[in-house]
Design an enzyme around this catalytic site. Structure first.
Site, PDB file in Angstrom:
ATOM      1  N   LYS A  80      67.207  57.219 104.645  1.00 26.13           N
ATOM      2  CA  LYS A  80      67.834  56.533 105.779  1.00 26.13           C
ATOM      3  C   LYS A  80      69.026  55.740 105.268  1.00 26.13           C
ATOM      4  O   LYS A  80      68.994  55.215 104.149  1.00 26.13           O
ATOM      5  CB  LYS A  80      66.815  55.571 106.407  1.00 26.13           C
ATOM      6  CG  LYS A  80      67.143  55.155 107.801  1.00 26.13           C
ATOM      7  CD  LYS A  80      66.615  56.128 108.833  1.00 26.13           C
ATOM      8  CE  LYS A  80      66.996  55.751 110.249  1.00 26.13           C
ATOM      9  NZ  LYS A  80      66.396  56.622 111.244  1.00 26.13           N
ATOM     10  N   GLY A 179      60.103  53.341 129.758  1.00 30.29           N
ATOM     11  CA  GLY A 179      61.426  53.758 129.287  1.00 30.29           C
ATOM     12  C   GLY A 179      61.758  55.179 129.707  1.00 30.29           C
ATOM     13  O   GLY A 179      61.127  56.131 129.245  1.00 30.29           O
ATOM     14  N   VAL A 180      62.744  55.307 130.616  1.00 28.10           N
ATOM     15  CA  VAL A 180      63.149  56.647 131.044  1.00 28.10           C
ATOM     16  C   VAL A 180      64.603  56.893 130.626  1.00 28.10           C
ATOM     17  O   VAL A 180      65.473  57.191 131.438  1.00 28.10           O
ATOM     18  CB  VAL A 180      62.929  56.887 132.560  1.00 28.10           C
ATOM     19  CG1 VAL A 180      61.455  57.089 132.846  1.00 28.10           C
ATOM     20  CG2 VAL A 180      63.490  55.731 133.399  1.00 28.10           C
ATOM     21  N   GLY A 181      64.856  56.712 129.335  1.00 26.51           N
ATOM     22  CA  GLY A 181      66.163  57.037 128.752  1.00 26.51           C
ATOM     23  C   GLY A 181      66.187  58.526 128.444  1.00 26.51           C
ATOM     24  O   GLY A 181      65.640  59.330 129.195  1.00 26.51           O
ATOM     25  N   VAL A 183      64.664  60.539 126.112  1.00 23.91           N
ATOM     26  CA  VAL A 183      63.377  61.226 125.951  1.00 23.91           C
ATOM     27  C   VAL A 183      62.509  61.048 127.199  1.00 23.91           C
ATOM     28  O   VAL A 183      61.954  62.018 127.735  1.00 23.91           O
ATOM     29  CB  VAL A 183      62.623  60.695 124.703  1.00 23.91           C
ATOM     30  CG1 VAL A 183      61.248  61.328 124.589  1.00 23.91           C
ATOM     31  CG2 VAL A 183      63.436  60.973 123.441  1.00 23.91           C
TER      32      VAL A 183
HETATM   33  P1  NAD Z   1      67.242  55.696 124.988  1.00 24.45           P
HETATM   34  O1  NAD Z   1      67.965  54.481 124.561  1.00 24.45           O
HETATM   35  O2  NAD Z   1      67.988  56.793 125.653  1.00 24.45           O
HETATM   36  O3  NAD Z   1      66.041  55.292 125.982  1.00 24.45           O
HETATM   37  C1  NAD Z   1      65.281  54.135 125.855  1.00 24.45           C
HETATM   38  C2  NAD Z   1      65.067  53.585 127.263  1.00 24.45           C
HETATM   39  O4  NAD Z   1      64.168  52.479 127.186  1.00 24.45           O
HETATM   40  C3  NAD Z   1      66.357  53.064 127.897  1.00 24.45           C
HETATM   41  O5  NAD Z   1      66.507  53.639 129.191  1.00 24.45           O
HETATM   42  C4  NAD Z   1      66.142  51.558 127.961  1.00 24.45           C
HETATM   43  O6  NAD Z   1      66.786  50.962 129.063  1.00 24.45           O
HETATM   44  C5  NAD Z   1      64.643  51.484 128.069  1.00 24.45           C
HETATM   45  N1  NAD Z   1      64.086  50.172 127.728  1.00 24.45           N
HETATM   46  C6  NAD Z   1      64.535  49.278 126.800  1.00 24.45           C
HETATM   47  N2  NAD Z   1      63.748  48.198 126.810  1.00 24.45           N
HETATM   48  C7  NAD Z   1      62.783  48.409 127.730  1.00 24.45           C
HETATM   49  C8  NAD Z   1      61.685  47.660 128.191  1.00 24.45           C
HETATM   50  N3  NAD Z   1      61.399  46.448 127.697  1.00 24.45           N
HETATM   51  N4  NAD Z   1      60.882  48.197 129.156  1.00 24.45           N
HETATM   52  C9  NAD Z   1      61.155  49.411 129.667  1.00 24.45           C
HETATM   53  N5  NAD Z   1      62.203  50.161 129.269  1.00 24.45           N
HETATM   54  C10 NAD Z   1      62.993  49.676 128.315  1.00 24.45           C
HETATM   55  O7  NAD Z   1      66.468  56.223 123.698  1.00 24.45           O
HETATM   56  P2  NAD Z   1      65.753  57.629 123.496  1.00 24.45           P
HETATM   57  O8  NAD Z   1      66.628  58.507 122.704  1.00 24.45           O
HETATM   58  O9  NAD Z   1      65.189  58.118 124.789  1.00 24.45           O
HETATM   59  O10 NAD Z   1      64.561  57.186 122.530  1.00 24.45           O
HETATM   60  C11 NAD Z   1      63.443  56.485 123.036  1.00 24.45           C
HETATM   61  C12 NAD Z   1      62.487  56.173 121.890  1.00 24.45           C
HETATM   62  O11 NAD Z   1      62.098  57.385 121.253  1.00 24.45           O
HETATM   63  C13 NAD Z   1      63.079  55.304 120.766  1.00 24.45           C
HETATM   64  O12 NAD Z   1      62.044  54.522 120.236  1.00 24.45           O
HETATM   65  C14 NAD Z   1      63.538  56.327 119.736  1.00 24.45           C
HETATM   66  O13 NAD Z   1      63.595  55.774 118.450  1.00 24.45           O
HETATM   67  C15 NAD Z   1      62.429  57.347 119.872  1.00 24.45           C
HETATM   68  N6  NAD Z   1      62.787  58.707 119.435  1.00 24.45           N
HETATM   69  C16 NAD Z   1      63.799  59.373 120.040  1.00 24.45           C
HETATM   70  C17 NAD Z   1      64.104  60.672 119.647  1.00 24.45           C
HETATM   71  C18 NAD Z   1      65.191  61.458 120.324  1.00 24.45           C
HETATM   72  O14 NAD Z   1      65.255  62.684 120.123  1.00 24.45           O
HETATM   73  N7  NAD Z   1      66.047  60.838 121.117  1.00 24.45           N
HETATM   74  C19 NAD Z   1      63.373  61.288 118.631  1.00 24.45           C
HETATM   75  C20 NAD Z   1      62.324  60.589 118.031  1.00 24.45           C
HETATM   76  C21 NAD Z   1      62.039  59.296 118.455  1.00 24.45           C
END
Ligand code: NAD
Length: 358
Positions: A80, A179-181, A183
């Site tokens: 990392k 969290g509906v970002g 993933v």
């Molecule tokens: P993202 O930033 O697109 O989505 C995260 C979502 O969580 C956002 O919509 C944010 O507003 C929301 N959020 C933040 N604080 C919150 C709270 N207190 N309550 C509810 N919602 C909240 O990120 P992502 O890419 O979707 O990743 C999500 C998680 O998965 C992270 O922990 C990331 O490390 C992990 N992850 C992602 C991937 C990937 O392929 N993107 C792969 C492995 C792990």
């Protein structure tokens, strides 16, 4: 605190600090293990409060990548990079060019990619000085956004968990998604298509509205997602969702989501097990994203096009590994979080022995 006394230090092979006066780059590249192959893991840009804090994060995150890559059965070790700085105000092309030179100086033992605060555009600058960069756009080996593959793995994992814990399929099962970002939104679509009922929470109103409109999900306040009457709790936001405060409130029989570091501590892993909740270890169930990135590294190494069928075969294998973790947890009456750590360490240890013997 010195490097070797840090609680996050676990036999790391190399920890490299770089400073570039011209661009202001301050960065640490931690290589935890190259036993299974070159170390791979993203680069995070963050305004760390101190160099110690940056070092601790680099050590912790690189070790986690070794475990994740081993459980995803990838020929990659764990590494990392962290850049100390504010990604909103301190990014320059020169900074990322200097970062590319730092990656190059590690001599091919570390492949970088995106993480928090770093975009494909930034990596294009790094690419001018090193070929050890994945997550780029616009070439035939490019793997694109990893989130849909992560979500597919999490979806399959939830299906597996519900079958094991509740002996049923997803039709009519209630899933609470925190969290509906990237993933979480893809996951919501897949669960909805499979007939699951959804309850969602996010701090981003726009993301919530879009997912709710598409899936008919019920929206609750961020703090209320832990109290929902749901069979599955799917953390897809930040780390530490399952902690001393939230665990007693959860009514779910299964915890399975995409977020990293879902358990606030190892003790919480034991408490989850004692509560009779089936926990699908985060770095196993969310391995789809790194599998996708590994597909790009593989394509770049072989000068081939990205091969989605290879990614699918690894994703299928990941689900077998997840099943094996849960089998062992059941047979040995031990938390799945501990079993997963043990399996990951054993896989890395075996590879190290083979490498030493070769
Ligand atoms: P993202 O930033 O697109 O989505 C995260 C979502 O969580 C956002 O919509 C944010 O507003 C929301 N959020 C933040 N604080 C919150 C709270 N207190 N309550 C509810 N919602 C909240 O990120 P992502 O890419 O979707 O990743 C999500 C998680 O998965 C992270 O922990 C990331 O490390 C992990 N992850 C992602 C991937 C990937 O392929 N993107 C792969 C492995 C792990």
């Amino acid at each position: 605190m010195t490097l070797f006394d840090s609680p996050a230090f676990e036999g790391h092979e190399g920890v490299h600090a770089f400073f570039d006066e011209k661009s202001g780059l301050k960065c640490i590249i931690a290589v935890h293990s190259t036993a299974r192959g070159p170390a791979a893991g993203g680069c995070r840009m963050w305004p760390f409060s101190s160099a110690e804090a940056a070092l601790e994060d680099a050590l912790r995150l690189s070790r986690a990548m070794s475990y994740k890559n081993a459980m995803a059965d990838l020929e990659l070790g764990g590494g990392k990079a962290v850049i100390i700085g504010d990604s909103h105000t301190q990014k320059t092309p020169a900074l990322f060019e200097a970062f590319g030179q730092a990656v190059e100086d590690v001599g091919g033992k570390y492949w970088t990619a995106e993480d928090v605060g770093v975009s494909p555009g930034d990596l294009m600058h790094a690419r001018k000085h090193t070929r050890y960069v994945a997550g780029l756009e616009g070439h035939s080996g490019a793997s694109g956004d990893p989130s849909p593959v992560t979500a597919e793995g999490v979806f399959r994992g939830i299906t597996l968990g519900v079958r094991r814990a509740l002996n049923r399929d997803l039709d009519g099962v209630t899933v609470a998604i925190q969290g509906v970002g990237h993933v979480g939104a893809y996951l919501a679509d897949k669960l909805h298509a499979a007939g699951a009922k959804l309850v969602i929470a996010d701090v981003n109103e726009h993301a919530l509205r879009e997912v709710a409109e598409r899936t008919g999900a019920r929206v609750v306040a961020p703090g209320a997602i832990f109290d929902v009457n749901a069979e599955v709790f799917a953390p897809c936001a930040l780390g530490g969702a399952v902690n001393e405060d939230t665990l007693p409130r959860l009514r779910a029989k299964v915890i399975a989501g995409g977020a990293n570091n879902q358990l606030a501590s190892p003790e919480i892993g034991r408490a989850v097990y004692a509560h009779g909740i089936l926990y699908l270890p985060d770095y196993v169930i969310n391995g789809g994203g790194i599998i996708n990135v590994a597909g790009e590294i593989r394509a770049l190494e072989r000068s081939e096009a990205f091969d989605p069928t290879w990614v699918e075969s690894k994703l299928a294998r990941l689900m077998q590994t997840l099943d094996e973790v849960l089998d062992r947890s059941k047979a040995e009456h031990r938390p799945s979080s501990e079993v997963a750590n043990e399996m990951a360490k054993a896989r890395i240890g075996r590879a190290a022995e083979q490498k030493a013997a070769a």
